[in-house]
Design an enzyme around this catalytic site. Structure first.
Site, mmCIF file in Angstrom:
data_model
loop_
_atom_site.group_PDB
_atom_site.id
_atom_site.type_symbol
_atom_site.label_atom_id
_atom_site.label_comp_id
_atom_site.label_asym_id
_atom_site.label_seq_id
_atom_site.Cartn_x
_atom_site.Cartn_y
_atom_site.Cartn_z
ATOM 1 N N TYR A 105 -6.145 9.724 13.968
ATOM 2 C CA TYR A 105 -6.795 10.232 12.827
ATOM 3 C C TYR A 105 -5.736 10.705 11.837
ATOM 4 O O TYR A 105 -5.712 10.673 10.533
ATOM 5 C CB TYR A 105 -8.008 11.217 13.218
ATOM 6 C CG TYR A 105 -8.705 11.961 12.126
ATOM 7 C CD1 TYR A 105 -9.516 11.496 11.507
ATOM 8 C CD2 TYR A 105 -8.005 13.153 11.750
ATOM 9 C CE1 TYR A 105 -10.174 12.228 10.325
ATOM 10 C CE2 TYR A 105 -8.642 13.959 10.654
ATOM 11 C CZ TYR A 105 -9.538 13.402 10.054
ATOM 12 O OH TYR A 105 -10.103 14.291 8.798
ATOM 13 N N CYS B 84 -4.255 -1.336 9.727
ATOM 14 C CA CYS B 84 -5.761 -2.063 10.036
ATOM 15 C C CYS B 84 -6.653 -0.715 10.340
ATOM 16 O O CYS B 84 -6.639 -0.481 11.571
ATOM 17 C CB CYS B 84 -5.516 -2.849 11.165
ATOM 18 S SG CYS B 84 -4.184 -4.087 10.879
ATOM 19 N N LEU B 85 -7.149 -0.351 9.252
ATOM 20 C CA LEU B 85 -8.206 0.765 9.670
ATOM 21 C C LEU B 85 -9.573 0.632 9.582
ATOM 22 O O LEU B 85 -10.515 0.873 10.309
ATOM 23 C CB LEU B 85 -7.449 2.120 8.721
ATOM 24 C CG LEU B 85 -8.412 3.378 8.905
ATOM 25 C CD1 LEU B 85 -8.544 3.998 10.358
ATOM 26 C CD2 LEU B 85 -8.141 4.318 7.703
ATOM 27 N N GLU C 231 -7.487 2.290 -0.912
ATOM 28 C CA GLU C 231 -6.804 3.911 -0.268
ATOM 29 C C GLU C 231 -7.779 4.660 -0.833
ATOM 30 O O GLU C 231 -7.247 5.844 -1.260
ATOM 31 C CB GLU C 231 -5.648 3.619 -1.291
ATOM 32 C CG GLU C 231 -4.557 2.769 -0.780
ATOM 33 C CD GLU C 231 -3.837 2.822 0.418
ATOM 34 O OE1 GLU C 231 -3.922 4.207 0.943
ATOM 35 O OE2 GLU C 231 -3.341 2.073 0.824
ATOM 36 N N GLY D 18 0.380 6.531 0.510
ATOM 37 C CA GLY D 18 -0.181 5.303 0.072
ATOM 38 C C GLY D 18 -0.797 5.534 -1.269
ATOM 39 O O GLY D 18 -0.941 4.408 -2.303
ATOM 40 N N SER E 43 -15.466 3.620 3.720
ATOM 41 C CA SER E 43 -15.090 5.121 3.057
ATOM 42 C C SER E 43 -15.063 6.120 4.470
ATOM 43 O O SER E 43 -14.193 6.955 4.286
ATOM 44 C CB SER E 43 -15.952 5.479 2.023
ATOM 45 O OG SER E 43 -15.788 4.896 0.958
#
Length: 445
Positions: free
Chosen positions: A276, A166-167, A425, A286, A174
């Site tokens: 980070y 979850c980012l 990704e 990934g 982006s």
């Protein structure tokens, strides 16, 4: 070969195998995977273990994945009976050391992406579930969790817990580290209170475990970002509606809401302010996983379409005898070979970096697995594979003609599925920027 016995796949194949051998150390297992570091040669040359793994995954998917792929896409729902079978099949904990669970295989990163690729030839929507769980979330836990945390989380992640990364947020796509979700520490430092929301969370509808990135101090910008592991059902954690997507429709993508979610400090992943670094380190493998998903998708499209070109006759001859069409097929095969070579080269480089036992580094400087050449290899692999998948799937729709444009044939689905490869990704332009930055360094005055 003994490492593959835990996979629970292809029982008929197991009968013909030699008796079990004693456990093999990690370095020897990776060496047997034919990494360029130890056995110079083509990156696409597969070891016996890798070949057996791929065969087993294909056999599992032919029985459990392919028959439901089109209907799952139409319904936009992951088949509920499929999810529990992925874990005992051994494809959800490929790199996780065997000591954590009987479903864990303790194999190489190359094995993990080869499994993702094999699943994607049957259904890319299932492949992304396998990919995220292996190359993003499990990777982050294996690398950054304490020994006590690994004992708490890795067994469940090998047995039945689907996981999510979850980012992204509504205002940070982006530019992921412009996130606004906060994690306020308690006065004694024993707890954090998380508030905010996350967007585009893959696997969210099914996930039991979420790795959530939040800032302990927005003024510190990326240096305040910290990672937390939160279990489903934690008070204040709410999973939003499932997005109605263009492609990979069976895979869930949801918004996540965090309203005064209390997380123990014992569930913080890594030190404060290291989120980070954790996110960036997880995104590199990934991206190689997404490259594998895309090469598998392209191969799946060809596997559906080319037999049709032999069977379909026009002007008294099979379509495949048309020279112009044969040239287009040849170009697609060449493009796919190149994309797959780049994907496997990136995977082999990562395995080689891990082989010495200090691939994750000591905390000072850049770890071998995060070296610029590996970052570039992952970006190039993902860029080329995603472009190739879209191009090949589009060609397959054209070659099949009217039937290719129908949902029942199958390549129309893969054409829709392919587009996401240039978005998640890291978008195409993000990867082009990364490649340009690293490539131009050699020319800087």
């Amino acid at each position: 070969m003994s490492r593959l016995r835990s996979l629970g796949l292809a029982s008929a194949l197991l009968i013909a195998r030699p008796p079990p051998r004693a456990p093999v150390p990690l370095a020897r297992r990776l060496s047997s995977a034919a990494t360029p570091h130890t056995e110079p040669g083509p990156a696409t040359t597969l070891s016996e273990n890798e070949t057996m793994l791929i065969d087993s995954v294909h056999q599992f998917c032919a029985k459990h994945v392919r028959p439901t792929a089109l209907e799952a896409d139409r319904a936009g729902v992951f088949p509920p009976e499929l999810l529990p079978s992925l874990f005992p099949a051994g494809i959800m904990a490929i790199e996780t050391p065997e000591r954590f669970h009987e479903n864990a295989a303790g194999l190489s990163f190359s094995c993990a992406v080869l499994a993702v690729e094999a699943v994607a030839t049957h259904d890319p929507a299932v492949a992304i579930v396998v990919d995220i769980h292996n190359t993003l979330t499990s990777e982050a836990v294996r690398r950054y969790a304490t020994d006590e945390q690994k004992e708490r989380w890795l067994p469940g992640m090998a047995e039945s817990w689907v996981s999510s990364f979850c980012l992204s947020e509504a205002a940070s796509g982006s530019d992921a580290f412009a996130l606004r979700t906060t994690a306020k520490p308690s006065a004694d430092g024993s707890k954090y209170v998380l508030n905010g929301s996350k967007m585009w969370v893959s696997n969210a509808a099914e996930a039991e475990l979420f790795i959530i990135f939040a800032s302990v101090d927005l003024a510190k910008k990326h240096k305040g970002i910290t990672a937390f592991v939160v279990r489903r059902g934690t008070p204040g954690l709410e999973i939003g509606k499932k997005e109605d997507k263009m492609g990979i429709r069976a895979s869930s993508t949801c918004e996540l809401f965090l309203n005064d979610v209390v997380v123990d400090a014992a569930d913080r992943l890594g030190p404060e302010g290291h989120g980070y670094k954790i996110a960036m380190a997880a995104l590199n493998p990934g991206r190689i996983g997404i490259a594998a998903q895309m090469t598998g998708l392209a191969r799946g499209a060809l596997d559906i379409t080319i037999p049709h070109l032999f069977a379909r006759k026009q002007f008294g001859a099979p379509l495949i005898e048309n020279q112009g069409l044969r040239f287009q097929v040849a170009q697609a095969e060449a493009d796919l070979d190149a994309a797959r070579a780049l994907m496997l080269d990136a995977a082999r480089r990562r395995d080689a970096a891990l082989l010495g036992g200090n691939g994750y580094g000591s905390g000072d400087g850049v770890a071998p697995v995060d070296a610029p050449e590996l970052v570039r290899a992952a970006a190039v692999a993902k860029l080329v594979a995603s472009q190739t998948a879209e191009r090949v799937a589009s060609r397959c729709v054209e070659w099949a003609g009217g039937v290719g444009f129908t949902r029942d044939f199958g390549v129309e689905k893969l054409f829709r599925d392919a587009k996401i490869g240039q978005i998640y990704e890291g978008t195409t332009n993000i990867h082009l920027n990364t490649i340009a930055k690293l490539a131009l360094k050699r020319y800087e005055p």
